[in-house]
Design an enzyme around this catalytic site. Sequence first.
Site, short mmCIF file in Angstrom:
data_model
loop_
_atom_site.label_atom_id
_atom_site.label_comp_id
_atom_site.label_asym_id
_atom_site.label_seq_id
_atom_site.Cartn_x
_atom_site.Cartn_y
_atom_site.Cartn_z
N GLY A 8 0.82 -1.22 0.00
CA GLY A 8 0.00 0.00 0.00
C GLY A 8 0.85 1.26 0.00
N GLY A 11 -0.52 4.60 -1.51
CA GLY A 11 -1.67 5.29 -0.89
C GLY A 11 -1.24 6.44 -0.01
N LEU A 56 10.54 -0.53 -5.97
CA LEU A 56 9.18 -1.08 -6.06
C LEU A 56 9.23 -2.50 -6.61
CD1 LEU A 56 7.24 2.03 -7.43
CD2 LEU A 56 7.47 1.25 -5.07
N ALA A 84 -5.18 -2.46 1.16
CA ALA A 84 -6.51 -3.01 1.41
C ALA A 84 -7.51 -2.31 0.52
CB ALA A 84 -6.92 -2.78 2.87
N GLN A 85 -8.67 -2.92 0.36
CA GLN A 85 -9.82 -2.21 -0.20
C GLN A 85 -10.33 -1.42 1.00
OE1 GLN A 85 -12.52 -0.34 -1.03
NE2 GLN A 85 -13.72 -1.96 -0.04
N SER A 127 -8.57 -0.81 12.12
CA SER A 127 -9.40 0.37 11.88
C SER A 127 -10.45 0.55 12.97
CB SER A 127 -10.12 0.18 10.54
OG SER A 127 -11.22 1.05 10.45
N GLU A 129 -13.31 1.23 12.33
CA GLU A 129 -14.53 0.61 11.78
C GLU A 129 -14.79 -0.75 12.44
OE1 GLU A 129 -16.99 1.31 9.13
OE2 GLU A 129 -16.39 3.27 9.86
N TYR A 151 -16.15 -4.37 5.09
CA TYR A 151 -14.84 -3.78 5.36
C TYR A 151 -14.46 -3.96 6.84
CZ TYR A 151 -11.26 -0.34 6.36
OH TYR A 151 -10.11 0.26 6.81
N PHE A 190 -13.42 9.65 -0.24
CA PHE A 190 -13.68 9.78 1.20
C PHE A 190 -14.28 11.15 1.48
CE2 PHE A 190 -10.35 6.69 0.61
CZ PHE A 190 -10.85 5.61 1.34
N GLY A 213 -24.30 12.43 1.80
CA GLY A 213 -25.29 11.57 2.45
C GLY A 213 -25.49 12.01 3.90
N ARG A 280 -25.44 4.85 3.67
CA ARG A 280 -25.00 3.45 3.67
C ARG A 280 -26.08 2.54 4.26
NH1 ARG A 280 -18.76 4.85 5.48
NH2 ARG A 280 -18.40 5.99 3.54
N1 GDD Z 1 -17.50 8.84 1.48
C1 GDD Z 1 -18.61 9.55 1.77
N2 GDD Z 1 -19.27 10.24 0.78
N3 GDD Z 1 -19.04 9.57 3.06
C2 GDD Z 1 -20.13 10.31 3.34
C3 GDD Z 1 -20.82 11.04 2.37
C4 GDD Z 1 -20.38 10.99 1.02
O1 GDD Z 1 -20.94 11.61 0.11
N4 GDD Z 1 -21.86 11.70 2.98
C5 GDD Z 1 -21.79 11.38 4.28
N5 GDD Z 1 -20.76 10.54 4.51
C6 GDD Z 1 -20.40 9.94 5.81
C7 GDD Z 1 -20.32 8.42 5.77
O2 GDD Z 1 -21.63 7.85 5.81
C8 GDD Z 1 -19.50 8.18 7.03
O3 GDD Z 1 -20.32 8.15 8.16
C9 GDD Z 1 -18.58 9.40 7.11
O4 GDD Z 1 -19.11 10.36 6.19
C10 GDD Z 1 -17.11 9.13 6.77
O5 GDD Z 1 -17.05 8.43 5.57
P1 GDD Z 1 -15.64 8.14 4.83
O6 GDD Z 1 -14.87 9.39 4.70
O7 GDD Z 1 -15.94 7.40 3.58
O8 GDD Z 1 -14.81 7.27 5.88
P2 GDD Z 1 -15.23 6.03 6.80
O9 GDD Z 1 -15.42 6.56 8.20
O10 GDD Z 1 -16.32 5.24 6.22
O11 GDD Z 1 -13.93 5.11 6.77
C11 GDD Z 1 -12.62 5.66 6.81
O12 GDD Z 1 -12.11 5.61 8.11
C12 GDD Z 1 -11.86 4.30 8.63
C13 GDD Z 1 -11.33 4.45 10.05
O13 GDD Z 1 -12.41 4.68 10.90
C14 GDD Z 1 -11.75 4.88 5.83
O14 GDD Z 1 -10.51 5.52 5.70
C15 GDD Z 1 -11.49 3.47 6.32
O15 GDD Z 1 -10.60 2.82 5.44
C16 GDD Z 1 -10.89 3.56 7.72
O16 GDD Z 1 -10.60 2.29 8.22
#
Ligand code: GDD
Length: 339
Positions: A8, A11, A56, A84-85, A127, A129, A151, A190, A213, A280
């Site tokens: 990774g 990234g 690499l 990772a995904q 994580s 998560e 995930y 993200f 969202g 989600r």
């Molecule tokens: N991506 C995204 N897009 N998230 C949204 C949106 C949107 O349009 N609108 C609201 N959200 C909310 C998601 O529902 C979630 O509750 C929050 O924003 C953060 O979403 P992400 O930024 O996609 O991150 P994540 O919290 O799901 O996961 C990330 O953090 C984890 C650690 O807690 C990722 O980096 C994971 O890989 C990591 O493990």
Amino acid sequence: MKKVFITGITGQDGSYLAELLLQKGYKVYGFVRRVALEDEQHRLQRILNILDRIELIPGSIESYPSIYKAISSVRPDEVYHLAAQSFVSYSFEDEFSTLQSNISGTHYILAAVKDIVPHARFYFAGSSEMFGKVNTVPQNENTPFHPRSAYGISKVAGFDLTRNYREAYNLFACSGILYNHESPRRGFEFVTRKITSHVAMIKLGIISKLELGNLEARRDWGHAKDYVMAMWLMLQQDTPADFIICRGENHSVLEFCEKAFSYVGLNYKDYLVINPKFYRPAEVEILLGDYSKAKNILGWNPTISFEELVVEMVEKDLEYNSKKIQQFYPVQDQKARVR
Ligand code: GDD
């Protein structure tokens, strides 16, 4: 010279970690998909500045033979498994590939380390998560897991595999339970980078709305640069252990939006649109960590505040999009576009 093997590496975290370890005098090896080597400008963009100082190795975390071959050729002292995904939303669309590559990838790397370099130190990217539907706030290393997505489930499995290799085979194997960590190198999918890139494009007149969202979700956001330091510290201890890494402060998605828009002098209410498609099927509503163990044992503390993080990301996205405009529009048009 110590040798480090990073999966990774292309990234956000991998690129910051590689820079840190180069500064510390390591010989850095990165494990990358073969296609990445054929598309440097795009797929290797985060490590272009260090490409001449790292090596690499092409392969796939889904292929045990390629991992075995790579680890046999490098014989690393430290292994950081970051590949990772990692996009939670995508794991709802394709649970199978998320579970397959995240769980098997971790298993293959642990198995190869155990067989080839059992004295190497191993880091697994766990994580927050994994906590998912939390019933304890803030969470610490003893809080039970209740993942809410494929995930999250894959990360719990990786965490358990890592702990089991530590207990069963005496590997120096640690998991970092990292809360959300961001930076200008964050992927656009993200929420933080989606917000800051849209804010910049709205400010520059390229687009006129931001669709999101769930605005109520709360995350304990920190800066990736701080967090890779914690990963390294975990592998420098006398005994292996798992650590929570966070800032111990959380904010809602809406607060992030407000801050980002107000930094460029705009009101989010004029541009933000809720689109149910970004909700989600199962949400992790609130995450807040307690990093006391990392503070006491690793001597680690976050150094970059939430406000500084938002400002840095917005500024970099303004810079990035301004450059794009300069490439596509003549000077007079540019003046007319800025709000
Ligand atoms: N991506 C995204 N897009 N998230 C949204 C949106 C949107 O349009 N609108 C609201 N959200 C909310 C998601 O529902 C979630 O509750 C929050 O924003 C953060 O979403 P992400 O930024 O996609 O991150 P994540 O919290 O799901 O996961 C990330 O953090 C984890 C650690 O807690 C990722 O980096 C994971 O890989 C990591 O493990």
